[in-house]
Design an enzyme around this catalytic site. Structure first.
Site, PDB file in Angstrom:
ATOM      1  N   PRO A  89       0.835  -1.205   0.000  1.00 25.28           N
ATOM      2  CA  PRO A  89       0.000   0.000   0.000  1.00 25.28           C
ATOM      3  C   PRO A  89       0.873   1.258   0.000  1.00 25.28           C
ATOM      4  CG  PRO A  89      -0.405  -1.381   1.953  1.00 25.28           C
ATOM      5  CD  PRO A  89       0.640  -2.054   1.168  1.00 25.28           C
ATOM      6  N   LEU A  90       0.475   2.213  -0.801  1.00 22.87           N
ATOM      7  CA  LEU A  90       1.283   3.414  -0.986  1.00 22.87           C
ATOM      8  C   LEU A  90       1.495   4.171   0.321  1.00 22.87           C
ATOM      9  CD1 LEU A  90       2.672   4.698  -3.448  1.00 22.87           C
ATOM     10  CD2 LEU A  90       0.771   6.312  -3.549  1.00 22.87           C
ATOM     11  N   CYS A  91       0.459   4.156   1.195  1.00 26.07           N
ATOM     12  CA  CYS A  91       0.589   4.902   2.456  1.00 26.07           C
ATOM     13  C   CYS A  91       1.681   4.303   3.336  1.00 26.07           C
ATOM     14  CB  CYS A  91      -0.742   4.954   3.195  1.00 26.07           C
ATOM     15  SG  CYS A  91      -1.482   3.347   3.435  1.00 26.07           S
ATOM     16  N   THR A  92       1.786   2.961   3.318  1.00 30.19           N
ATOM     17  CA  THR A  92       2.847   2.303   4.087  1.00 30.19           C
ATOM     18  C   THR A  92       4.215   2.694   3.530  1.00 30.19           C
ATOM     19  OG1 THR A  92       1.379   0.424   4.378  1.00 30.19           O
ATOM     20  CG2 THR A  92       3.690   0.070   4.891  1.00 30.19           C
ATOM     21  N   ASN A 149       4.739   6.512   4.389  1.00 30.14           N
ATOM     22  CA  ASN A 149       4.733   7.032   5.759  1.00 30.14           C
ATOM     23  C   ASN A 149       5.291   6.101   6.824  1.00 30.14           C
ATOM     24  OD1 ASN A 149       3.385   9.326   4.745  1.00 30.14           O
ATOM     25  ND2 ASN A 149       1.484   8.155   4.761  1.00 30.14           N
TER      26      ASN A 149
END
Ligand SMILES: [Zn+2]
Length: 448
Positions: A214-217, A220
């Site tokens: 996942p891009l957020c992982t 961030n």
């Protein structure tokens, strides 16, 4: 006495192939119903049977060796790759001096030298470089590929060779496809009779989607070295674009740049374990290859080829999974044909979409992301008022630029309605696919 006409002496016929003669000249309970025991069966294997091996990598080397030792003499092999240092631990037909040379050519030469009488013809090219005429000359096609797209393409091609008379399949146009696949300690072998048994597209949902984070992982909260590498690959590269080109996984400069940036990011988050090899693996989506798995799966595939060629035993029906992660496990089951299979069902394929307000780009997203289609970069045309109209064509730059504006238009604006037909071309198939739009919300009916 030299019935094969291929230079086999009396000794060879009596001794070298005596194990094969036992299964080819006697009947038994597992034979195919059409099997007739006869010396002609061996003559066919050695004299006229033409086999195409696709891929000369880990599985391909094993397949070529197995088939050649089983008596097949007319073998062709296609592979577009060249030998790399990292192949040598398992692709045993290659030596250090072969690095940089065509895998197909080196493998063919090795087999032809090592196994007298066998004639392997190499093709250093892509499978897409050949057309129906080439493929229809073979009795059986056996695949040792690591690419799902290539599998789908060859599957589509073999299906396009089928001919139907009054809706009944002409059996003589069926070219069986034996397909092997491995991933680490897992593998599978399957037999596909195009138009008769489940094809690659019928079972497309069996292929796991590419591993993505996942891009957020990634952005961030990275926890793994893979997250850091993926961050550099997906975000940092496009921002800084060090060479103003897309990433080339085979360019050591590129890998090195990603490696160094990934190390920096991993250090920031206190993550251990980033290595050059891991960077290579993540960038190129490499799955570790295990020599023993390749050997088992290739042996199963070569056995199926022999069974199909001779009928001395009924062929695998039709999907065998193999797993030796912990102990050893195999299981065989009958994969089922999908009634509305994109490739082999002969039915128009429906694509369900919300309604005329959906945009063309939404439709393309469905074609790429839905398990049923899994396309890569589809091009779309349609016929409106009897005229051919290109809706979007990503493969030709000038047409792409002209049709890009359509992506954000709604289907209604483009003149498409419920039941409209679209011709879709994609790298996953040699054939154009006809799809029928199906709107989930029918247009409001005026009740007055
Ligand atoms: Zn199918």
């Amino acid at each position: 006495m030299d019935k094969m006409g291929l230079g086999d002496g009396l000794d060879n016929l009596q001794h070298r192939w005596r194990h094969l003669r036992k299964v080819l000249e006697r009947s038994g309970p597992f034979c195919h119903p059409d099997f007739e025991p006869s010396p002609d069966n061996l003559s066919f294997v050695m004299g006229s049977c033409k086999i195409l091996v696709i891929g000369a990598g880990g599985l391909g080397c094993e397949l070529l060796k197995d088939l050649a030792l089983m008596g097949f003499k007319q073998i062709h092999v296609i592979d577009m790759d060249t030998v790399e240092l990292s192949n040598l631990n398992r692709q045993f037909l290659f030596r250090r001096r072969d690095i940089g040379q065509s895998k197909a050519e080196v493998a063919a030469k090795f087999i032809n030298t090592r196994i007298p009488g066998c004639h392997v013809t190499p093709h250093f090219c892509k499978i897409q470089d050949f057309d129906e005429t080439f493929y229809s000359a073979f009795h059986i096609v056996v695949c040792g590929l690591d690419s799902v797209v290539a599998r789908r393409w060859i599957n589509g091609l073999l299906i396009s060779l089928l001919s139907y008379k009054d809706g009944v399949l002409d059996q003589s146009t069926v070219i069986p496809m034996v397909d092997g696949g491995t991933e680490g300690f897992k593998g599978n072998a399957r037999v596909i009779l195009p138009g008769i048994t489940a094809c690659i597209e019928c079972t497309l949902d069996l292929f796991p989607p590419q591993v993505t984070f996942p891009l957020c992982t990634i952005a961030n909260t990275p926890r793994l070295p893979e997250h850091c590498i993926e961050y550099v690959k997906v975000i940092q590269w496009s921002k800084e674009n060090p060479w103003d080109v897309p990433i080339d996984g085979d360019d050591p400069q590129h890998i090195n740049w990603i490696y160094e940036k990934s190390m920096e990011r991993a250090a920031q988050f206190g993550i251990q374990g980033t290595t050059y090899r891991l960077v290579q693996g993540v960038v190129k989506n490499i799955i570790p290859a295990v020599a023993s798995t390749n050997a088992v799966v290739a042996a199963a595939c070569a056995t199926e080829v022999f069974k199909l060629a001779t009928g001395c035993c009924a062929a695998l029906d039709n999907y065998m999974v193999f797993n030796d992660v912990d102990g050893m496990y195999t299981y065989t089951y009958q994969a089922e044909r999908k009634e509305d299979c994109l490739a082999c069902s002969q039915k128009p394929k429906a694509l369900e979409i919300s309604g005329p307000e959906a945009k063309l780009e939404d439709l393309i997203t469905i074609l790429c992301e839905s398990p049923k289609f899994q396309m890569k970069s589809p091009g779309l045309t349609t016929i409106i008022d009897g005229k051919n109209r290109t809706l979007y064509m990503p493969t030709v730059t000038s047409i792409e630029e002209k049709t890009r504006v359509n992506l954000t238009k709604s289907l209604g604006e483009l003149g498409l309605e419920d039941g409209s037909q679209l011709m879709v071309a994609d790298s996953t198939s040699p054939n154009t696919l006809l799809i029928v739009l199906k709107f989930a919300t029918p247009p409001d009916v005026d009740m007055t």
